[in-house]
Design an enzyme around this catalytic site. Structure first.
Site, mmCIF file in Angstrom:
data_model
loop_
_atom_site.group_PDB
_atom_site.id
_atom_site.type_symbol
_atom_site.label_atom_id
_atom_site.label_comp_id
_atom_site.label_asym_id
_atom_site.label_seq_id
_atom_site.Cartn_x
_atom_site.Cartn_y
_atom_site.Cartn_z
ATOM 1 N N ALA A 22 0.806 -1.227 0.000
ATOM 2 C CA ALA A 22 0.000 0.000 0.000
ATOM 3 C C ALA A 22 0.839 1.277 0.000
ATOM 4 C CB ALA A 22 -0.934 0.015 1.207
ATOM 5 N N GLY A 24 5.254 2.842 0.688
ATOM 6 C CA GLY A 24 6.668 2.537 0.908
ATOM 7 C C GLY A 24 7.304 1.676 -0.157
ATOM 8 N N ALA A 28 6.359 0.778 -4.251
ATOM 9 C CA ALA A 28 7.335 0.995 -5.329
ATOM 10 C C ALA A 28 7.601 -0.295 -6.099
ATOM 11 C CB ALA A 28 8.634 1.548 -4.748
ATOM 12 N N ASN A 99 7.119 -8.626 1.269
ATOM 13 C CA ASN A 99 7.689 -7.335 1.632
ATOM 14 C C ASN A 99 7.143 -6.761 2.936
ATOM 15 O OD1 ASN A 99 8.892 -4.498 0.887
ATOM 16 N ND2 ASN A 99 6.703 -4.167 1.191
ATOM 17 N N TYR A 159 13.911 -7.039 15.717
ATOM 18 C CA TYR A 159 13.842 -6.727 14.278
ATOM 19 C C TYR A 159 15.040 -7.358 13.578
ATOM 20 C CZ TYR A 159 13.593 -3.954 9.963
ATOM 21 O OH TYR A 159 13.524 -3.557 8.645
ATOM 22 N N VAL A 194 15.920 3.337 4.194
ATOM 23 C CA VAL A 194 15.114 3.808 3.066
ATOM 24 C C VAL A 194 14.105 4.828 3.584
ATOM 25 C CG1 VAL A 194 13.690 3.122 1.095
ATOM 26 C CG2 VAL A 194 15.295 1.476 2.108
HETATM 27 N N1 NAD Z 1 12.522 1.673 5.525
HETATM 28 C C1 NAD Z 1 13.710 1.070 5.703
HETATM 29 O O1 NAD Z 1 14.723 1.694 6.099
HETATM 30 C C2 NAD Z 1 13.861 -0.395 5.404
HETATM 31 C C3 NAD Z 1 15.149 -0.879 5.154
HETATM 32 C C4 NAD Z 1 15.310 -2.246 4.901
HETATM 33 C C5 NAD Z 1 14.217 -3.089 4.887
HETATM 34 N N2 NAD Z 1 12.995 -2.583 5.135
HETATM 35 C C6 NAD Z 1 11.870 -3.508 5.079
HETATM 36 O O2 NAD Z 1 11.078 -3.173 3.933
HETATM 37 C C7 NAD Z 1 9.738 -3.663 4.112
HETATM 38 C C8 NAD Z 1 8.761 -2.553 3.802
HETATM 39 O O3 NAD Z 1 8.979 -1.546 4.765
HETATM 40 P P1 NAD Z 1 8.765 0.015 4.454
HETATM 41 O O4 NAD Z 1 10.003 0.718 4.852
HETATM 42 O O5 NAD Z 1 8.204 0.190 3.098
HETATM 43 O O6 NAD Z 1 7.663 0.321 5.576
HETATM 44 P P2 NAD Z 1 6.258 1.044 5.532
HETATM 45 O O7 NAD Z 1 5.809 1.083 6.956
HETATM 46 O O8 NAD Z 1 6.339 2.286 4.742
HETATM 47 O O9 NAD Z 1 5.327 0.021 4.714
HETATM 48 C C9 NAD Z 1 5.032 -1.245 5.233
HETATM 49 C C10 NAD Z 1 3.727 -1.725 4.615
HETATM 50 O O10 NAD Z 1 3.453 -3.026 5.125
HETATM 51 C C11 NAD Z 1 2.111 -3.070 5.577
HETATM 52 N N3 NAD Z 1 1.927 -4.062 6.633
HETATM 53 C C12 NAD Z 1 2.348 -3.981 7.914
HETATM 54 N N4 NAD Z 1 1.956 -5.066 8.606
HETATM 55 C C13 NAD Z 1 1.264 -5.855 7.732
HETATM 56 C C14 NAD Z 1 0.620 -7.098 7.841
HETATM 57 N N5 NAD Z 1 0.550 -7.751 9.014
HETATM 58 N N6 NAD Z 1 0.025 -7.618 6.742
HETATM 59 C C15 NAD Z 1 0.061 -6.948 5.568
HETATM 60 N N7 NAD Z 1 0.658 -5.755 5.390
HETATM 61 C C16 NAD Z 1 1.258 -5.229 6.473
HETATM 62 C C17 NAD Z 1 1.822 -1.666 6.070
HETATM 63 O O11 NAD Z 1 0.416 -1.416 6.129
HETATM 64 C C18 NAD Z 1 2.535 -0.839 5.012
HETATM 65 O O12 NAD Z 1 1.692 -0.598 3.909
HETATM 66 C C19 NAD Z 1 9.682 -4.167 5.555
HETATM 67 O O13 NAD Z 1 9.836 -5.578 5.568
HETATM 68 C C20 NAD Z 1 10.894 -3.514 6.221
HETATM 69 O O14 NAD Z 1 11.387 -4.256 7.310
HETATM 70 C C21 NAD Z 1 12.763 -1.267 5.375
HETATM 71 C C1 LIG Z 2 15.633 1.970 13.798
HETATM 72 C C2 LIG Z 2 15.605 1.998 12.281
HETATM 73 C C3 LIG Z 2 15.439 0.627 11.735
HETATM 74 C C4 LIG Z 2 15.497 0.577 10.212
HETATM 75 C C5 LIG Z 2 15.514 -0.861 9.801
HETATM 76 C C6 LIG Z 2 15.734 -1.023 8.331
HETATM 77 O O1 LIG Z 2 15.647 -2.376 8.000
HETATM 78 C C7 LIG Z 2 17.075 -0.444 7.865
HETATM 79 C C8 LIG Z 2 18.255 -1.102 8.483
HETATM 80 C C9 LIG Z 2 19.436 -0.263 8.071
HETATM 81 C C10 LIG Z 2 20.669 -0.431 8.484
HETATM 82 C C11 LIG Z 2 21.093 -1.490 9.341
HETATM 83 C C12 LIG Z 2 22.416 -1.522 9.612
HETATM 84 C C13 LIG Z 2 22.992 -2.590 10.378
HETATM 85 C C14 LIG Z 2 24.295 -2.485 10.652
HETATM 86 C C15 LIG Z 2 24.944 -3.619 11.349
HETATM 87 O O2 LIG Z 2 25.082 -4.627 10.388
HETATM 88 C C16 LIG Z 2 26.326 -3.290 11.883
HETATM 89 O O3 LIG Z 2 27.247 -3.772 10.956
HETATM 90 C C17 LIG Z 2 26.605 -1.844 12.002
HETATM 91 C C18 LIG Z 2 27.782 -1.683 12.977
HETATM 92 C C19 LIG Z 2 28.347 -0.352 12.824
HETATM 93 C C20 LIG Z 2 29.102 -0.301 11.537
HETATM 94 O O4 LIG Z 2 29.826 -1.289 11.252
HETATM 95 O O5 LIG Z 2 28.966 0.704 10.801
#
Ligand code: NAD
Ligand SMILES: CCCCC[C@H](O)CC\C=C/C=C/C=C/[C@@H](O)[C@@H](O)CCCC(=O)O
Length: 265
Positions: A22, A24, A28, A99, A159, A194
């Site tokens: 829906a 994020g 996309a 996702n 997480y 992201v």
């Molecule tokens: N934003 C980041 O920095 C980032 C980085 C790496 C990975 N991710 C991962 O990317 C994926 C998408 O995250 P995002 O950043 O777009 O977040 P977001 O919150 O913008 O979007 C998440 C979407 O998932 C939906 N959702 C949540 N729970 C659900 C459920 N139980 N059933 C169906 N839909 C559900 C929400 O309604 C929303 O539309 C996630 O798995 C997140 O962990 C995000």
């Molecule tokens: C609270 C925000 C959570 C966002 C979760 C999203 O999934 C994005 C995750 C983004 C980055 C995660 C980084 C993890 C880093 C570790 O692997 C570690 O290596 C970092 C240690 C410090 C360094 O080496 O720079």
């Protein structure tokens, strides 16, 4: 190589299901698959936003190219119903993007249920339709993990665990599918930060670890933020490249890199 169709037609006739579509990253991904001529079923718990995306893309790509279905990935019953509706409507499933995900270190059991168990549920139900050994036509599953699936995020232990689980499950499923002859590839993406709703109001999502939000915010400042389109392009690469199975693609602002894991042999 002689291209019989333009690159943008590469997924013509393919049926994709995207969870958490829906907003994020999921939105996309859905839009990018539609741009490449796939038909896309968007699953989410956010009805209003999901239906708005479908209304918008229908204007762009025509009727019957996108469908929104309310589906909570915590419910196997709802996943089964959504996937069956997809098959009944469009004739099959070729692509699944698991996702949907949340970040909530207070409601950590829900985080496990959505982020990890939701990926397992989606994959297992999709295999019932995609597996060549049970009448399916094969295809590809792309799971959204995270950089937190490759290393610890100090402020989000659960997480982090869920995303490590997604990486491990994806790699094991890829191997099981290849050895068994399912004809279904499984890959994962590991994006860094992201720009989406998930990273807003982080402190409120960290529960007992909220005192550690500075460390995370500092990391975010140091690395910068990816756009959802940059992430979606990486998903498209894993969907389209039929040599990719069991691959884990790390996505950073400065570029992307396939992860090499220690050999088990
Ligand atoms: N934003 C980041 O920095 C980032 C980085 C790496 C990975 N991710 C991962 O990317 C994926 C998408 O995250 P995002 O950043 O777009 O977040 P977001 O919150 O913008 O979007 C998440 C979407 O998932 C939906 N959702 C949540 N729970 C659900 C459920 N139980 N059933 C169906 N839909 C559900 C929400 O309604 C929303 O539309 C996630 O798995 C997140 O962990 C995000
Ligand atoms: C609270 C925000 C959570 C966002 C979760 C999203 O999934 C994005 C995750 C983004 C980055 C995660 C980084 C993890 C880093 C570790 O692997 C570690 O290596 C970092 C240690 C410090 C360094 O080496 O720079």
């Amino acid at each position: 190589m002689l291209r019989l169709t333009s690159p943008k037609m590469a997924l013509d006739g393919k049926i994709a299901v995207v969870t958490g579509a829906a907003v994020g990253i999921g939105e996309a991904i859905a839009r990018t698959l539609l741009q490449n001529s796939a038909t896309v079923v968007l699953l989410d718990v956010n009805d209003a936003a999901g239906k708005a995306v479908v209304e918008d893309v229908t204007k762009q790509y025509g009727e019957d190219k996108a469908l929104f279905l309310r589906c909570n990935v915590e419910s196997e019953e709802q996943i089964k119903a959504a996937f069956q509706k997809t098959v009944d409507t469009f004739g099959g499933i070729d692509i699944l993007c698991n996702n949907a995900g949340i970040l909530n270190e207070s409601e950590w059991e829900k985080t496990v249920s959505v982020n990890l168990l939701g990926v397992v549920r989606g994959t297992y139900v999709a295999l019932q339709h995609m597996n060549k050994l049970t009448g399916g036509r094969g295809g590809v599953v792309v799971n959204t993990a995270s950089m937190a699936g490759l290393g610890p995020l100090v402020s989000c232990p659960v997480y982090t665990a869920t995303k490590h689980g997604v990486v491990g499950f994806t790699r094991a499923m890829a191997a099981a599918s290849a050895v068994s002859g399912y004809g279904v590839r499984c890959n994962a993406i590991c994006p860094h930060f992201v720009q989406t709703d998930l990273i807003t109001n982080i402190k409120s999502k960290l529960g007992q670890f909220s005192h550690l939000d500075d460390a995370t915010n500092q990391m975010m400042e140091n690395t910068g933020l990816l756009t959802v389109s940059e992430v979606a392009e990486s998903v498209l690469e894993l969907v389209m490249d039929e040599t990719k199975n069991g691959d884990v693609l790390m996505i950073l602002k400065q570029g992307k890199q396939y992860i090499t894991f220690p050999s088990m042999q």
